[in-house]
Enzyme design. Structure first.
Site, PDB file in Angstrom:
ATOM      1  N   LYS A 130      42.640  60.048  11.422  1.00  9.86           N
ATOM      2  CA  LYS A 130      43.796  60.748  10.859  1.00  9.86           C
ATOM      3  C   LYS A 130      43.367  62.083  10.260  1.00  9.86           C
ATOM      4  CE  LYS A 130      46.493  56.664   9.528  1.00  9.86           C
ATOM      5  NZ  LYS A 130      47.429  56.461  10.630  1.00  9.86           N
ATOM      6  N   GLU A 214      47.148  62.647   0.743  1.00  6.67           N
ATOM      7  CA  GLU A 214      48.180  63.624   1.062  1.00  6.67           C
ATOM      8  C   GLU A 214      49.389  63.461   0.162  1.00  6.67           C
ATOM      9  OE1 GLU A 214      48.685  62.816   5.281  1.00  6.67           O
ATOM     10  OE2 GLU A 214      50.550  61.764   4.900  1.00  6.67           O
ATOM     11  N   ARG A 307      48.400  55.689  22.830  1.00  5.16           N
ATOM     12  CA  ARG A 307      48.676  54.451  23.583  1.00  5.16           C
ATOM     13  C   ARG A 307      50.174  54.363  23.821  1.00  5.16           C
ATOM     14  NH1 ARG A 307      51.060  51.798  19.060  1.00  5.16           N
ATOM     15  NH2 ARG A 307      49.960  52.334  17.163  1.00  5.16           N
TER      16      ARG A 307
END
Ligand code: ADP
Ligand code: ADP
Ligand code: MG
Length: 677
Positions: A130, A214, A307
């Site tokens: 990430k 974040e 995916r």
């Protein structure tokens, strides 16, 4: 840009004749379905507990790969590649979860001379983190949520960064997925505890304790774009999905297109998503997830899932390519074969609206605690196109199958398309009524309440939806008394002759003890005339006359001479379920036979600290005998690798009745809070 002819010829074309799915459950079945339409042979792999599983049933060949825990079965990449090599498999489809975003696995598959139906391992690596993905996106000019995505993982540095970002903030596992390893921090005092908890969870789940920080956006919508790239440099977006209805950061309802989205917004996020995919040399199906701040109308890149996504069917149902339907698995296979797109972005159109409901084995009332156990009886809504509505059910289970503790508790995905959103929603609501599961707790009633909710019907809710409407979404409907009456009658009629004294010694009256809304309720059944019964409880009396049913496999009766019902009774030792066109009603029997019964979800005394779920008492956050205040985090219970903070119910002195590391049952008293008065 159109690829040149020579570039087209450079990419090797190969025909895929045999596909192995390195997965289980509904997604394995889903992939096999498309393979069948293409004449492709199919290979399943299974763990010991699923050798008769639905996905095994739907494959041409099946091979055992180990014991049920994921680590000894569906995560055994080497074993799976060996099976593929030994049995002439041309390509492996990884599904979602398990090995689907494992770059090492993708590489090993290719090195074994087998096609990997997914992106190149380089793209998986770039997007798997990430943090790294956010750095790549920032460089590509894609906005990301302000935060810290750096290498320095010392607590001192992270604390400094946390103070800079400000609160509330979100701690996320860099290698996280499935909503795991995330913690909201409301103020600096909580930071250290939650950081350590997030790091432990991240280690448990992902073997990687790195985190990122974040800004926590209070009222966002989750909007994601389905992207697709072929091997020839072409990339398109199949528009967006809104997946804002979530619990525990995991999606529950998903839909396409996103409600109240302008064509400009649609195009601008779509273009950004394709740009993101191209920045990492993407091939195949991928999803670029964005968070949309409803307070500022700003979009931020969140992550890319490399995916096929759980909720891909809602996209399939609304897209027309030059008027043809979209099958994402088919396109994945054709792309893996090296076939270039025979369409462009301009050939794609949105048709109607589609909503997907994830049906889980779980207890919504008990904080959506995942469940497991036997699906004693399952009756599914009819699939197919019915005028303005189309019902599709992607499921991995049949009646009698077990939902295993080892894997995700998702039972099925109910996917309903309509010519417009209100039609899709109405169709979904009806299909949920026609979906009956007896044996374990599911979220079906909860999903119905979501559909009935006005805010959801309007569309465009935020990720706070479930939390904000908890009261109504979790409200328990009163059990209709005629259902209790039907349950009692069927318990008597289907009982072995020695259980109730009905008919046996000439008397035609029997009592059936139930537990209704938490209280014992004895219901009497009396045959007043041949084929006519009076069934009475503490607050009701109904006359029931059984009659011939119109629906095969069903029973029917006239109730009080006015209502005629068709129903199906399922009489079990511990419960009686009555299936009606309005849903499944389950009555608990009293006393429960040994070995039966649900976990008791009572609130407990205010001075007791109860375990929220079965699990391990992982850590005390205060010393035994410490003075605590109401709402203070006092200990951590770990269940299914996730850590749950347990708070003090009131002010006082805490006395633990458990030791760190001990296992506790749901609602066991872990500590008491003593007050001087
Ligand atoms: P989607 O984003 O496709 O809707 P989810 O985030 O709900 O999917 O996860 C899809 C499935 O994959 C679930 O079964 C989830 O538990 C599992 N999953 C996702 N990411 C991971 C991961 N990194 N490790 C283990 N399981 C994962
Ligand atoms: P996962 O890999 O587990 O899917 P994501 O990063 O995609 O993790 O986040 C999962 C969910 O958490 C999102 O769908 C969203 O609801 C919520 N979320 C993620 N980041 C934020 C944020 N910065 N502020 C508020 N909610 C967030
Ligand atoms: Mg996500």
């Amino acid at each position: 840009m159109r690829p040149s002819r020579s570039l087209l010829e450079e990419v090797q074309r190969r025909t895929i004749n045999k596909v192995l799915v390195a997965n289980r459950g509904e997604i394995a079945c889903r992939v096999f379905k498309t393979c069948k339409t293409l004449g492709i042979r199919t290979v399943a792999v299974y763990c010991d507990a699923e050798s008769n599983g639905k996905h095994v049933q739907h494959a041409d060949e099946a091979f055992r790969i180990g014991a049920p825990p994921a680590a000894t079965s569906y995560l055994r990449g080497e074993t799976i590649v060996q099976v593929a090599k030994d049995h002439g498999v041309d390509a492996i489809h990884p599904g979602y979860g398990f090995l689907s975003e494992n770059a090492e696995f993708a590489k090993n598959v290719l090195e074994a001379g087998i096609e990997f139906i997914g992106p190149p391992s380089g793209a998986i690596i770039s997007m798997g983190s990430k943090s790294e993905s956010k750095i790549i996106m920032t460089d590509a000019g894609v906005p990301v949520v302000p935060g810290y995505h750096g290498e320095d993982q010392t607590e001192a540095h992270l604390t400094k960064e946390a103070a800079r970002i400000g609160f509330p903030l979100l701690i996320k596992a860099v290698s996280g997925g499935g909503g795991k390893g995330m913690k909201i921090v409301r103020n600096i005092d909580e930071f250290s505890t939650l950081l350590q908890s997030a790091q432990r969870e991240a280690t448990n789940f992902f073997k990687d304790d790195r985190v990122l920080l974040e800004r926590y956006i209070e009222r966002p919508r989750h909007v994601e774009v389905q992207v697709f790239c072929d091997k020839h440099g072409n990339g398109v977006f199949f528009f967006e999905r809104d997946c804002s209805v979530q619990r525990r950061y995991q999606k529950v309802l998903e839909e396409a297109p996103a409600p109240h989205f302008s064509a400009e917004l649609r195009k601008s996020v779509g273009d950004v998503a394709v740009k993101a995919a191209k920045a990492v040399g993407y091939v195949g199906a991928g999803t670029v997830e964005f968070i949309f701040d409803t307070e500022t109308n700003e979009f931020y890149f969140m992550e890319m899932n490399t995916r096929l996504q759980v909720e891909h069917p809602v996209t399939e149902e609304i897209i027309l390519i030059k008027g043809r339907p979209l099958d994402l698995v088919r396109l994945q296979i054709e792309t893996a074969e090296g076939k270039p797109f025979d369409f462009t972005q301009e050939d794609l159109a949105i048709n109607g609206c589609c909503i997907e409901a994830r049906v889980f084995a779980e207890s919504p009332k008990n904080n959506f605690l995942p469940g497991s156990g036997n699906l004693t009886f399952v009756e599914e809504p009819a699939e197919g196109r019915f005028g303005d509505v189309k019902v599709r059910l992607d499921t991995g289970f049949r009646s009698g199958d077990d939902v295993l503790v080892h894997y995700d508790p998702m039972i099925a995905k109910l996917i309903v398309w309509g010519t417009d959103r209100p039609t899709a929603l109405r169709g979904l609501r009806k299909a949920l009524d026609d979906y009956h599961i007896v044996g374990i707790s599911t979220n079906i009633e909860f999903l119905k309440k979501c559909c009935d909710n006005e805010a959801f019907a309007k569309g465009g809710v935020t990720t706070k939806f479930i939390e904000e409407h908890k009261e109504t979404l979790l409200a328990e409907d009163k059990l209709p008394t005629n259902v209790t009456a039907l349950a009692a009658l069927n318990a008597v009629l289907s009982a072995p002759s020695n259980e109730f004294s009905f008919h046996v010694n000439g008397s035609s009256k029997a009592n059936v003890p139930f537990r209704v809304h938490g209280a014992a309720e004895s219901v009497s059944v009396q045959e007043v005339q041949r084929g006519s019964y009076v069934v009475s409880g503490p607050t009701f009396s109904h006359t029931i006359k059984p009659c011939a049913a119109l629906k095969p496999g069903y029973s029917a009766a006239h109730i009080d001479g006015a209502l005629r019902v068709e129903y199906k009774p399922i009489v079990l030792p511990h419960q009686v379920a009555i299936l009606l066109p309005t849903g499944t009603y389950t009555l608990q029997r009293e006393p429960l036979p040994e070995g039966f019964g649900d976990v008791k979800y009572q609130a407990g005394g205010a001075s007791r600290v109860l375990s929220p779920m079965p699990g391990k008492v992982a850590k005390f956050l205060v010393a035994n005998g410490a003075t605590v205040v109401q709402g203070q985090n006092v200990l951590i219970v770990e269940a299914m690798k996730m850590e749950h903070l347990v708070k003090a119910p009131k002010d006082g002195v805490i006395v633990f009745s458990f030791k760190e590391g001990q296992m506790a049952g749901a609602d066991q008293v872990l500590a008491t809070i003593e007050t001087s008065d």
